[in-house]
Design an enzyme around this catalytic site. Structure first.
Site, PDB file in Angstrom:
ATOM      1  N   PRO A   2       0.842  -1.207   0.000  1.00 40.18           N
ATOM      2  CA  PRO A   2       0.000   0.000   0.000  1.00 40.18           C
ATOM      3  C   PRO A   2       0.872   1.250   0.000  1.00 40.18           C
ATOM      4  CG  PRO A   2      -0.638  -1.524   1.753  1.00 40.18           C
ATOM      5  CD  PRO A   2       0.657  -2.013   1.185  1.00 40.18           C
ATOM      6  N   GLU A   3       0.652   2.102  -0.975  1.00 42.56           N
ATOM      7  CA  GLU A   3       1.364   3.383  -1.037  1.00 42.56           C
ATOM      8  C   GLU A   3       0.452   4.455  -0.449  1.00 42.56           C
ATOM      9  OE1 GLU A   3       4.416   4.006  -2.109  1.00 42.56           O
ATOM     10  OE2 GLU A   3       5.010   2.262  -3.287  1.00 42.56           O
ATOM     11  N   HIS A  91      -4.872 -14.701   9.147  1.00 42.08           N
ATOM     12  CA  HIS A  91      -4.164 -13.415   9.200  1.00 42.08           C
ATOM     13  C   HIS A  91      -5.019 -12.249   9.689  1.00 42.08           C
ATOM     14  CE1 HIS A  91      -1.372 -15.814   6.929  1.00 42.08           C
ATOM     15  NE2 HIS A  91      -2.167 -15.849   5.880  1.00 42.08           N
ATOM     16  N   ARG A 110       1.711 -10.759   5.869  1.00 47.81           N
ATOM     17  CA  ARG A 110       3.171 -10.728   6.013  1.00 47.81           C
ATOM     18  C   ARG A 110       3.620 -10.075   7.318  1.00 47.81           C
ATOM     19  NH1 ARG A 110       5.834  -9.014   0.422  1.00 47.81           N
ATOM     20  NH2 ARG A 110       7.672  -9.643   1.608  1.00 47.81           N
TER      21      ARG A 110
END
Ligand code: ZN
Length: 270
Positions: A2-3, A91, A110
Site C-alpha cells: 500500500p502506497e 491473518h 506478512r
C-alpha cells in the site's frame, strides 16, 4: 505494497464508519506484528470514542481523548469495518469491537504492519522525523531545492527519503521524474530550482490523481467497503523497462538505483 494513495483511500473509507463510535474492546489474536501490539489497545482504548481518523505519511491515527492508535499497513495489511459476526479468516490479527456491534478488523499476511500507541499531546518517534506531506503547501520546489544543495545522492533516492517528503514510494518517484523530465540518476544537488518546481508539481499531480482513483498500486488491496481497490494504472515508466517511451518511443532503460528498480528514458530525462 500500500502506497500513500491506498492509505488515504483507507482513511477516507473508514472515517465515516468510525468517527463518533466507541470502542468496547480489542481482540488480539497474536501479540505482535512487526513490533509487539501496544498494550494500550487492551487497557486504554476500551471505552474510548474515536474522535478522528487521520493519516500522516503512511500511518493511520485513530484519535481518542486518551491518545491515538497508530497503525501501518506494512507490505500487505488491510483494515475493514465488518459486521461483528463475520467469520475470522487467516491473518485477521486484530479487531477493535465497536459499540454498533461492528468490528474494525486488521488483516496482514506478512505482518510488516504495526499497531502502536501515541500518547495524548505527544508525537510518536516514528512520526517525529518525517518530512512534509506531499499534498501540503509545505512541500514545494523551493523546499526540495534548498534541501538538496550539496547532496550527491541520486535525485530519485533523495525524493524517496521520508525526511525530505513522505509517501513518495518507488512507483510514484519513477512516474514523477518521468513527468518532470529529470534523470533519476542525476545528483540531487545538481538539479535546478526550476526543475525541482516541475518535480514537486509532478509529485502532487500524480498522487492526487491516484487518490482520486482510489489507490492504484496493490493487486490485492481491499478498500474498507470490501471493493477491490486495484485499478490498472496508466504508468509511463514504472514496470515498463525495455518498453517504448510514451513520449519518444525509444526503449526505456531499467537499472537499480539505491537498490530499487528504476526505469527511465535516457532521451527524455536528463
Ligand atoms: Zn523518451
Amino acid at each position: 505494497m500500500p502506497e500513500l494513495p491506498e492509505v488515504e483511500t483507507t482513511r477516507a473509507g473508514l472515517a465515516p464508519h468510525l468517527i463518533g463510535r466507541r470502542v468496547t474492546h480489542a481482540v488480539l489474536r497474536r501479540a505482535d506484528l512487526r513490533w509487539p501490539i501496544a498494550s494500550e489497545f487492551e487497557v486504554v482504548l476500551p471505552g474510548c470514542s474515536i474522535l478522528d481518523v487521520r493519516r500522516r505519511a503512511k500511518y493511520l491515527l485513530f484519535d481518542t481523548h486518551a491518545g491515538s492508535a497508530l497503525m501501518h499497513l506494512g507490505m500487505s495489511g488491510s483494515l475493514r469495518v465488518l459486521p461483528g459476526a463475520t467469520p475470522v479468516r487467516a491473518h485477521d490479527h486484530l479487531d477493535l469491537v465497536l459499540d454498533d456491534s461492528r468490528v474494525l478488523r486488521f488483516n496482514d499476511p506478512r505482518r510488516f504492519g504495526c499497531a502502536l500507541w501515541q500518547a495524548p499531546g505527544t508525537t510518536h518517534d516514528l512520526l517525529a522525523t518525517l518530512g512534509p506531506e506531499p499534498l501540503s503547501e509545505a512541500f514545494d520546489g523551493a523546499q526540495l531545492f534548498a534541501r538538496s544543495r550539496g547532496r550527491s545522492a541520486p535525485v530519485k533516492t533523495f525524493l524517496m527519503d521520508q525526511r525530505v517528503v513522505v509517501g513518495v514510494g518507488n512507483i510514484y518517484a519513477a512516474e514523477a521524474l518521468f513527468m518532470a523530465g529529470i534523470a533519476p540518476t542525476r545528483a540531487a544537488g545538481r538539479v535546478s530550482r526550476a526543475r525541482y518546481e516541475r518535480l514537486a508539481d509532478a509529485v502532487k499531480a500524480i498522487l492526487a490523481h491516484a487518490i482520486a482513483r482510489g489507490g492504484t498500486t496493490l493487486r490485492d488491496f481491499i478498500s474498507p467497503d470490501g471493493a477491490p481497490g486495484y485499478f490498472e494504472q496508466e504508468l509511463s515508466a514504472y514496470g515498463r523497462g525495455g518498453a517504448p517511451c510514451p513520449r519518444c518511443a525509444r526503449p526505456l532503460k531499467q537499472a537499480a538505483i539505491g537498490q530499487r528498480t528504476s526505469v527511465w528514458c535516457t532521451h527524455c530525462q536528463r
